[in-house]
Motif scaffolding. Sequence first.
Motif, PDB file in Angstrom:
ATOM      1  N   ILE A 197      30.945  74.303  19.084  1.00 20.58           N
ATOM      2  CA  ILE A 197      29.638  73.668  19.273  1.00 20.58           C
ATOM      3  C   ILE A 197      29.560  72.351  18.494  1.00 20.58           C
ATOM      4  O   ILE A 197      29.087  71.325  19.004  1.00 20.58           O
ATOM      5  N   ALA A 198      30.038  72.370  17.240  1.00 19.05           N
ATOM      6  CA  ALA A 198      30.024  71.159  16.421  1.00 19.05           C
ATOM      7  C   ALA A 198      30.920  70.083  17.036  1.00 19.05           C
ATOM      8  O   ALA A 198      30.567  68.897  17.057  1.00 19.05           O
ATOM      9  N   HIS A 199      32.066  70.496  17.560  1.00 13.26           N
ATOM     10  CA  HIS A 199      33.020  69.569  18.187  1.00 13.26           C
ATOM     11  C   HIS A 199      32.402  68.919  19.426  1.00 13.26           C
ATOM     12  O   HIS A 199      32.493  67.693  19.615  1.00 13.26           O
ATOM     13  N   ALA A 200      31.771  69.727  20.265  1.00 19.11           N
ATOM     14  CA  ALA A 200      31.152  69.197  21.482  1.00 19.11           C
ATOM     15  C   ALA A 200      30.063  68.181  21.137  1.00 19.11           C
ATOM     16  O   ALA A 200      29.952  67.120  21.773  1.00 19.11           O
ATOM     17  N   PHE A 201      29.271  68.492  20.124  1.00 19.06           N
ATOM     18  CA  PHE A 201      28.200  67.569  19.720  1.00 19.06           C
ATOM     19  C   PHE A 201      28.778  66.269  19.178  1.00 19.06           C
ATOM     20  O   PHE A 201      28.287  65.171  19.510  1.00 19.06           O
ATOM     21  N   CYS A 202      29.825  66.366  18.347  1.00 17.94           N
ATOM     22  CA  CYS A 202      30.442  65.155  17.787  1.00 17.94           C
ATOM     23  C   CYS A 202      31.089  64.309  18.880  1.00 17.94           C
ATOM     24  O   CYS A 202      31.039  63.074  18.822  1.00 17.94           O
ATOM     25  N   ASN A 203      31.693  64.966  19.875  1.00 25.15           N
ATOM     26  CA  ASN A 203      32.253  64.213  21.000  1.00 25.15           C
ATOM     27  C   ASN A 203      31.154  63.473  21.751  1.00 25.15           C
ATOM     28  O   ASN A 203      31.348  62.351  22.222  1.00 25.15           O
ATOM     29  N   HIS A 204      30.018  64.118  21.876  1.00 21.88           N
ATOM     30  CA  HIS A 204      28.886  63.487  22.576  1.00 21.88           C
ATOM     31  C   HIS A 204      28.370  62.269  21.804  1.00 21.88           C
ATOM     32  O   HIS A 204      28.111  61.212  22.395  1.00 21.88           O
ATOM     33  N   MET A 205      28.277  62.412  20.496  1.00 19.32           N
ATOM     34  CA  MET A 205      27.718  61.335  19.679  1.00 19.32           C
ATOM     35  C   MET A 205      28.716  60.199  19.474  1.00 19.32           C
ATOM     36  O   MET A 205      28.328  59.029  19.416  1.00 19.32           O
ATOM     37  N   GLY A 206      30.001  60.546  19.378  1.00 14.52           N
ATOM     38  CA  GLY A 206      30.999  59.531  19.086  1.00 14.52           C
ATOM     39  C   GLY A 206      30.927  59.093  17.631  1.00 14.52           C
ATOM     40  O   GLY A 206      30.109  59.596  16.843  1.00 14.52           O
ATOM     41  N   PHE A 207      31.786  58.144  17.260  1.00 12.09           N
ATOM     42  CA  PHE A 207      31.762  57.647  15.883  1.00 12.09           C
ATOM     43  C   PHE A 207      30.488  56.813  15.689  1.00 12.09           C
ATOM     44  O   PHE A 207      30.128  56.019  16.554  1.00 12.09           O
ATOM     45  N   PRO A 208      29.790  57.020  14.572  1.00 10.67           N
ATOM     46  CA  PRO A 208      28.522  56.304  14.351  1.00 10.67           C
ATOM     47  C   PRO A 208      28.659  54.795  14.531  1.00 10.67           C
ATOM     48  O   PRO A 208      29.564  54.165  13.994  1.00 10.67           O
ATOM     49  N   ALA A 209      27.737  54.224  15.297  1.00  9.42           N
ATOM     50  CA  ALA A 209      27.761  52.778  15.589  1.00  9.42           C
ATOM     51  C   ALA A 209      27.009  52.024  14.490  1.00  9.42           C
ATOM     52  O   ALA A 209      25.874  51.570  14.682  1.00  9.42           O
ATOM     53  N   PHE A 210      27.667  51.900  13.340  1.00 10.83           N
ATOM     54  CA  PHE A 210      27.018  51.247  12.198  1.00 10.83           C
ATOM     55  C   PHE A 210      26.641  49.793  12.507  1.00 10.83           C
ATOM     56  O   PHE A 210      25.660  49.270  11.975  1.00 10.83           O
ATOM     57  N   ASN A 211      27.421  49.138  13.364  1.00  3.30           N
ATOM     58  CA  ASN A 211      27.158  47.734  13.668  1.00  3.30           C
ATOM     59  C   ASN A 211      25.837  47.531  14.414  1.00  3.30           C
ATOM     60  O   ASN A 211      25.244  46.462  14.367  1.00  3.30           O
ATOM     61  N   GLU A 212      25.359  48.576  15.100  1.00  2.00           N
ATOM     62  CA  GLU A 212      24.101  48.449  15.839  1.00  2.00           C
ATOM     63  C   GLU A 212      22.900  48.299  14.914  1.00  2.00           C
ATOM     64  O   GLU A 212      21.855  47.770  15.313  1.00  2.00           O
TER      65      GLU A 212
END
Length: 288
Positions: free
Chosen positions: A230-245
């Motif tokens: 479940i944690a893996h699926a959620f992280c795949n959905h979110m991707g690496f945090p877009a700090f530049n945004e």
Amino acid sequence: MAPIIFELAVWQSILLCLLFAVIYVGSLYVWLNSVTKNRDHPETIKQRFMSVGLISVIVPPLLWLFGTTSSSEKAHSIFEWLGIRFSGVLAAFILPLLLTMILFTGPLALHYMDGVFRLYLEPKYWTTSFQNLIWIRNHIAAPFSEEFIFRACMLPVLVPTVGPGWAVFLCPLFFGVAHFHHMIERVVQGQHEVADALKQSVFQLFYTTVFGAYSAFLFLRTGHLMAPVIAHAFCNHMGFPAFNEIMGFQQSVRHRIIACFVVGLVSWWFLLYPLTSPYLYGNTVYEL
């Protein structure tokens, strides 16, 4: 954590885990068009679904035959070693997801500001997603197969020989290195130069290893396969945090978003052990 004494059993467990990783990654390239076609091509995705499905059937018997079990593990079935059991399953679906969402408070705040949340309220979004092979791969097939092989099948091998603490840090190395095969695809298919592909792969190695440690921690604390899935699926959905945004917003909004990142990280740290207490999941298989 006590230092590892590299006895024969330790080397055997490491080599067995390495074999599992090689079998998993190798199965992706048994098809004739596995390198020349893009990984997002429908035919490639379907072929790899078959590959990882077959590997998920082959590896557990190898675990049963060659794995070294501790005295506590001998009292449990192989399904319990693999984190497949009914006790605490509801908590395993909910609490690790909640904990991971807390960690992603900052990125979720960005999604809210960008209006992405509105998509999740649209039924068409979900019907379209479940018809999309890439979405199914990223949110269902990859999280399940990778967590099954790299956590559920490796940790029962590593824990008896190196202990749960070292297993949390060793297990992700196989997971991180296994993702290096993406570099081959990027170079062969002409998507990137070798130097750029190497940089991307090293960065991917870093964050997949960090996530792998978290995922291994969830598995050992909960004793459930579904917790890291479940944690893996959620992280795949979110991707690496877009700090530049963050820099694209006005200063007042930017400060609030940064505060969400900080609050999320601090809250996750304080809730990490309480929300993964083995008592909540009826976990008597592993101790961490």
